[in-house]
Design a protein around this motif. Structure first.
Motif, PDB file in Angstrom:
ATOM      1  N   PHE A 366       0.820  -1.112   0.119  1.00 18.63           N
ATOM      2  CA  PHE A 366      -0.295  -0.084   0.136  1.00 18.63           C
ATOM      3  C   PHE A 366       1.273   1.557  -0.111  1.00 18.63           C
ATOM      4  O   PHE A 366       1.924   1.205   0.359  1.00 18.63           O
ATOM      5  N   LEU A 367       0.760   2.321  -1.037  1.00 15.59           N
ATOM      6  CA  LEU A 367       1.095   3.475  -0.623  1.00 15.59           C
ATOM      7  C   LEU A 367       0.401   4.335   0.150  1.00 15.59           C
ATOM      8  O   LEU A 367      -0.477   4.262  -0.616  1.00 15.59           O
ATOM      9  N   LEU A 368       0.715   5.203   0.760  1.00 17.58           N
ATOM     10  CA  LEU A 368       0.279   5.914   1.348  1.00 17.58           C
ATOM     11  C   LEU A 368       0.122   7.741   1.195  1.00 17.58           C
ATOM     12  O   LEU A 368       1.527   8.200   1.396  1.00 17.58           O
ATOM     13  N   ARG A 369      -0.592   8.700   0.811  1.00 19.35           N
ATOM     14  CA  ARG A 369       0.361  10.388   0.714  1.00 19.35           C
ATOM     15  C   ARG A 369      -1.403  11.085   1.277  1.00 19.35           C
ATOM     16  O   ARG A 369      -2.448  10.680   0.741  1.00 19.35           O
ATOM     17  N   SER A 370      -1.552  11.784   1.903  1.00 21.94           N
ATOM     18  CA  SER A 370      -1.792  12.982   2.318  1.00 21.94           C
ATOM     19  C   SER A 370      -2.942  13.297   1.360  1.00 21.94           C
ATOM     20  O   SER A 370      -2.239  14.720   0.330  1.00 21.94           O
TER      21      SER A 370
END
Lengths: 393, 503
Positions: A366-370
Motif C-alpha cells: 500500500f502507498l499512502l499520501r496525505s
C-alpha cells in the motif's frame, strides 16, 4: 503476537541456478547477482549453514537492521556482523602496540581537508595491512575464513582489496547493482574484477520468489539498472495489485495498518517512511493505536547509535526509514510518501528508493499520501491501473 | 561352484533428484517431478522407472551427471517385494531378439509379472534391465548407495538445509565399487523405448491427494468423527452421511462424471494445479472464476475488499457470521467460509495453529483436506512428514491412487497405517489414557465409569470384592475443544506412540 513462520526453502522452491550456487566449491571467490526477491540472501544463508558446524565463516551485512533480521530468522546462531563494524574492529585489533594513530581508521578527507566520517581511506589501510603481513604479525586473522557478504554492492572495491591484502581468499558475495544506496559502492564489473572472475563465472539469479507478481511488476516500474537482469515476471492482472490510498486523516492510515496487523499476528508489517520525523510520528501513532492489543510496534533509527531492538522472528509492526530496509522482507508494506522529495531533479535517485521500498513486500503493498500535501513523487508512480490502483480513505 | 547371488535392481540418479523424490513422496519418471529435474535414466523411457540388474552401466551413471558436472551421483537399490500386482517390461541381453522386426516395439514376451522376479538368483534372470510403470512408492527404496563418505555427508547436510526433504526413512551406505562399472558404449535402451506406450498418470492430482490425506490424518487427533473422515478417504471411499464439502472433494478425486459440483470444481482445479508454495497467484485465479459468474461475483468482491484492507470487521466476526448463516441453513454449501479461510490462513501451518471456538470437528478436518490439497504432499511441514510411519504410508497411498486412476494394474502393499490417537485411546488402555490425560492436560475430556458390581460402603468409601477395573470414556465435546487447540508435532506424536506401545 505470534511467531513468524520462517521455513528453510523447500527443494521445489529452489531453481537450478540457485541449486548450482549451493553446489559451488567451498573455497574460492564467487559472485552472485540478482534483483530483489531472487533468493540471493537465501543462498547466502544456506551457504553459511553449510560452514556453520566447522565455524569457519563470517556472514557480513551492510547495515545493523539487516544483520539483526538475518540473525533472528536464520535458524542457527549465525556468526555475523555488519561489514563496517567488523572492518573497523579488524583494523583496530591488527594495529600493533598502543599507538592510537595506527589503531584509528584512516579516513578520506574532503576538499577542505576534513575527515569524512565512515569513509575509510582504503589505500592507506592496504598499506598498513601489507606491512602487517610483511612483518608476519602473530595476530593476523585466519585468512581461510569464508566471508559471505550480503548486499555486496554497497561496499566499495577498496574494502575487498584491503581484505585480499591481508590474505583473505574465500569470498562469496551476493549483490544487486540496482539497490545501491551508498555513495561508496561497487558495480557488478568492479566486483567481478576484484574477485578476478571471468564474466561467465558470475552467477545470475533471475526469478523473483519474494513478491507476488503484481508487486514485482510495480517495483520493476522503478528499475533503473541495465547491468543486473530484471527479475522474470508473469504477465497477468492481479488481486494484489498495489493500492495507492490518498488519505484525509492520518488516523485512517493508522487504523488500516493496525487492522492488517490484527488480521494475522504472525505477519510482519513494514511501515516505510522517508524521514526521521515521519518515523517518529508513525511509531507514536501506531503504539497508541495498538495499546492493549497483542501487537508490538518497533522501530530503529540509524542516527540513534543504539542497537537494533526489533524482533524480526515475531509478527508485528516495524516502522523504518527507507535507508534501513534494504534486504529486509515484510509480509505487508505501507509506504508513506509524505516527506519523500525529488532533490536536484534526480528522479532516478527517488526511483531507486521506491524500488527498494516496494520490493520489500511479499504479499501486499500500500502507498499512502496525505490529501492535504501534494507530492511530486506521485508523478513517478505508474498510471496504469493494472500496476497500481488509486483509491481514497 | 559359487552360489549365484540374488538379483538386485538398481536405479542410478543424482542427489538432487533423490531429494525431489523424497519431498514429493514418489519415485517417478521425469514427467512426475514437481520442481527442477536433472537428466538421468528416468528421462530415457517416459512413463517408466528403469532399473538395472546388479550393476549400473557406466552410461547410466554418466547420464545422472550430464547436466552439471558438480552433481553428485547415487544409486537407489529398489526392492520389488512391496509390489503385490503388476508387470514390467524387460530387456534381454540379446536385445535385438526382444523386438518385433516391423514396429520395433518390445514383444509381448517382454512383459514379466513382477512377482516372478522376486527372490530370483541372478543366474536365473537373463534380463539386463526392467522397466516398471511409474510411479513407485518410497517403500520400494531398500537403500541408497554413495561412492564416498564425502558424497553421503553432502547429501545429509544438503537435505538438512531443505525445508521438505526428510531422509529419516532411508538406509544409506558407501560403496565405491558400485560406481566403477566397466566402460560401456552405445545406447542404454533400444530406440523404441523412448516411445513406449504407457498409461498417463495425473501427477498433480496424486500429489494433491497425498497432501489432503496427510492433513486429514493430522486432524484425526480431534476426535472419532475426524478419524472416520481420514479412514474413508484413505480407503478411497465415500459415505452417504458425509457433508457436501466431503463429497465435493471426494468426487473431484474419484469420480469421472460431471456432477452437481461441476461449477465449483474449477476452484479445486486451481488448488490442484497450484504447486508453487508461497505463491498467492492461485487467489487471483479463484477471484477470476468467481468474477466470471454473476452469482459468485459478490464473493469475489468481498475477498478483494478484504485483501485490500477495506473490510473493517474482524476476522473472528466474519467467520462467526458465516457460521451463524450456515446454522440457519444446515445444508448450505460452505464455499464462502472455505474460501475465506484459504485467503485468510493461506498455509497448512497457519491452519494447524488456528483455532476458532465456533468451528466444528467436521469443519477442521474438511478445511485440512482442502489446505492439504492446495499444499500437496511436497508442501507439508517437514515435521508432519516425519510423523512415525507417515512418509511411507502416504507415499504408498499416492502410488496406489495414481495407478488405480490410470488403470495400470499395479498395486503396492500398504505399510502399517500410522496410529490414530482416537484408536490408541481405547478404553482398555488405562495406563496410557491416564498418561495422555496428564501429559496433554486433557483430564476433563475423560470420565471414569465403575462397573455395575456390588460394593459395601465403609466410612464413605466404596469397597468392591476382588479387582475391579474402571472404564474410561472420552467426553467427545470436551476432548474436541481441547484437542482442536492443541498442536501435536512429530515429537509429541512419537512420544504418544512410544507410550502406547509400552516402550
Amino acid at each position: 503476537m505470534s511467531k513468524r513462520i520462517f521455513d528453510l526453502p523447500g527443494i521445489d522452491e529452489l531453481n537450478k541456478d540457485q541449486k548450482a550456487v549451493l553446489r559451488l566449491k567451498e573455497s574460492g571467490q564467487h559472485l552472485v547477482i540478482g534483483g530483489p526477491g531472487t533468493g540471493k540472501s537465501v543462498v547466502a544463508l544456506l551457504r553459511a549453514r553449510k560452514f556453520h558446524q566447522k565455524n569457519n565463516y563470517l556472514f557480513l551485512t551492510f547495515n545493523h537492521v539487516l544483520n539483526s533480521s538475518t540473525k533472528q530468522i536464520c535458524g542457527i546462531d549465525l556468526k555475523s556482523d555488519t561489514a563496517q563494524s567488523w572492518f573497523y574492529s579488524l583494523q583496530f585489533n591488527l594495529a600493533p602496540g598502543d599507538d592510537f594513530d595506527l589503531k584509528k581508521m584512516p579516513h578520506k578527507v574532503d576538499s577542505n581537508g576534513r575527515e569524512i566520517q565512515h569513509s575509510p581511506d582504503y589505500d592507506r589501510v592496504i598499506e598498513r595491512f601489507d606491512s602487517y603481513v610483511d612483518q608476519n604479525l602473530s595476530h593476523l586473522p585466519a585468512t581461510d575464513t569464508h566471508l559471505i557478504i550480503d548486499e555486496g554492492q554497497d561496499l566499495p572495491v577498496g574494502f575487498y582489496e584491503s581484505l585480499q591484502s591481508l590474505g583473505y581468499e574465500n569470498f562469496f558475495i551476493v549483490a544487486d547493482q540496482n539497490q545501491q544506496i551508498t555513495e561508496e559502492n561497487s558495480s557488478r564489473q568492479e566486483l567481478t574484477d576484484v574477485l578476478a572472475l571471468d564474466n561467465d563465472e558470475v552467477v545470475e539469479l533471475n526469478e523473483n520468489y519474494r513478491n507476488s507478481s503484481a508487486i514485482a511488476k510495480f517495483a520493476q516500474h522503478f528499475y533503473t539498472d541495465k547491468a543486473t537482469p530484471a527479475p522474470n515476471l508473469p504477465d497477468r492482472a492481479s488481486l494484489d495489485t498495489p493500492t495507492f490510498y490518498i488519505y484525509q486523516m492520518v488516523n485512517s492510515c493508522v487504523s488500516m495498518i493496525h487492522r492488517e496487523s490484527m488480521r494475522d499476528t504472525s505477519k510482519l508489517i513494514g511501515v516505510i517512511v522517508a524521514t526521521e520525523t515521519k518515523r517518529d510520528s508513525y511509531t507514536k501513532f501506531l503504539s497508541k493505536a495498538t495499546t492493549g492489543d497483542d501487537i508490538t510496534v518497533s522501530s530503529y533509527s540509524n542516527e540513534s547509535k543504539q542497537s537494533v531492538n526489533i524482533d524480526f522472528s515475531m509478527g508485528g509492526i516495524v516502522v523504518l526509514c527507507d535507508k534501513s530496509v534494504k534486504g529486509i522482507e515484510f509480509d505487508t508494506v505501507f509506504i508513506v510518501l509524505d516527506d519523500l522529495k525529488v532533490i536536484n531533479n534526480d528522479s532516478d535517485a527517488i526511483k531507486k528508493r521506491l524500488y527498494v521500498m516496494s520490493s520489500r513486500a511479499k504479499e501486499k503493498l500500500f502507498l499512502l499520501r496525505s490529501a492535504a500535501i501534494p507530492n511530486e513523487v506521485e508523478e513517478l508512480l505508474p498510471t496504469d491501473e493494472k500496476l497500481m490502483i488509486r483509491d481514497n480513505i | 561352484m559359487a552360489t549365484p547371488i540374488k538379483a538386485i535392481w538398481l536405479l542410478p540418479t543424482n542427489i538432487e533428484n533423490l531429494q525431489m523424490m523424497l519431498a514429493q513422496g514418489l519415485i517417478t519418471d521425469a514427467s512426475g517431478f514437481i520442481g527442477s529435474y536433472y537428466k538421468d535414466v528416468l528421462n530415457e523411457c517416459p512413463g517408466y522407472v528403469s532399473l538395472f540388474k546388479n550393476e549400473v552401466p557406466g552410461t547410466a551413471l554418466s547420464l545422472a551427471k550430464s547436466e552439471d558436472a558438480s552433481l553428485i551421483s547415487c544409486i537407489i537399490k529398489i526392492n520389488l517385494k512391496d509390489i503385490i500386482l503388476g508387470d514390467c517390461i524387460h530387456t534381454r541381453c540379446d536385445i535385438e531378439d526382444s523386438f518385433n522386426v516391423d514396429d520395433v516395439s518390445p514383444k509381448v514376451s517382454n512383459s514379466v509379472p513382477i512377482q516372478s522376479l522376486q527372490g530370483k538368483k541372478t543366474i536365473e534372470l537373463d534380463y539386463e534391465s526392467i522397466l516398471i510403470q511409474a510411479p513407485l512408492p518410497l517403500s520400494c527404496i531398500e537403500e541408497v548407495i554413495f561412492s564416498s563418505k564425502a558424497d553421503l555427508d553432502e547429501f545429509k547436510n544438503a537435505s538438512e538445509n531443505l525445508g521438505n526433504v526428510s531422509i529419516k526413512i532411508l538406509k544409506c551406505k558407501v560403496d565405491k565399487k558400485e560406481f566403477t562399472p566397466p566402460v560401456s558404449s552405445g545406447d542404454l535402451f533400444h530406440n523404441s523405448f523412448a516411445n513406449l506406450e504407457h498409461n498417463s498418470v495425473e501427477y498433480t492430482k496424486t500429489y494433491s491427494f497425498g497432501g489432503l490425506t496427510s492433513l486429514s490424518l493430522y486432524f484425526s487427533k480431534n476426535g472419532e468423527e475426524s478419524a472416520s473422515f481420514f479412514k474413508s478417504i484413505s480407503e478411497f471411499s465415500d459415505n452417504e452421511n458425509y457433508p457436501l464439502e466431503y463429497k465435493w472433494i471426494y468426487e473431484y478425486f474419484f469420480s469421472n462424471e460431471n456432477d452437481k459440483f461441476q461449477k465449483w470444481n474449477a476452484i479445486l482445479d486451481v488448488l490442484n494445479n497450484n504447486k508453487k508454495r508461497n505463491d498467492i497467484e492461485y487467489k487471483n485465479s479463484i477471484i477470476e472464476i468467481l468474477n466470471s459468474s454473476p452469482k459468485t461475483q459478490s464473493i469475489a468482491d468481498f475477498l478483494t475488499d478484504y485483501h485490500r484492507s477495506k473490510i473493517e470487521k474482524s476476522d473472528t466476526q466474519i467467520i462467526e457470521d458465516f457460521i451463524d448463516d450456515y446454522k440457519k441453513e444446515p445444508n448450505k454449501f460452505k464455499i464462502q467460509l472455505f474460501l475465506f479461510m484459504l485467503f485468510y490462513k493461506d498455509s497448512v501451518e497457519k491452519l494447524i495453529n488456528y483455532n476458532h471456538p465456533s468451528f466444528s470437528e467436521e469443519e477442521y478436518v474438511l478445511l485440512g483436506m482442502l489446505f492439504g490439497m492446495n499444499s500437496s504432499f511436497i508442501g507439508l511441514p517437514k515435521w508432519l512428514v516425519e510423523y512415525e510411519g507417515m512418509h511411507l504410508y502416504i507415499s504408498t497411498l499416492m502410488a496406489n491412487y495414481a495407478h488405480q486412476k490410470s488403470n495400470t494394474g499395479m498395486k503396492f502393499k500398504e505399510p502399517s497405517k500410522p496410529l490414530l490417537l482416537t484408536d490408541m485411546l481405547s478404553p482398555k488402555k488405562i495406563e496410557f489414557i491416564a498418561w495422555f490425560a496428564k501429559s496433554f492436560d486433557t483430564n476433563d475430556s475423560f470420565e471414569t465409569v465403575m462397573p455395575n458390581k456390588d460394593y459395601q460402603s465403609v466410612k464413605g468409601k466404596k469397597i468392591y470384592d476382588g479387582i475391579i477395573v474402571p472404564e474410561y470414556r472420552i467426553l467427545k465435546d470436551k476432548f474436541f475443544n481441547t484437542m482442536s487447540s492443541t498442536v501435536i508435532d512429530d515429537k509429541h506424536y512419537s512420544e504418544i506412540c512410544k507410550k502406547f506401545k509400552g516402550k
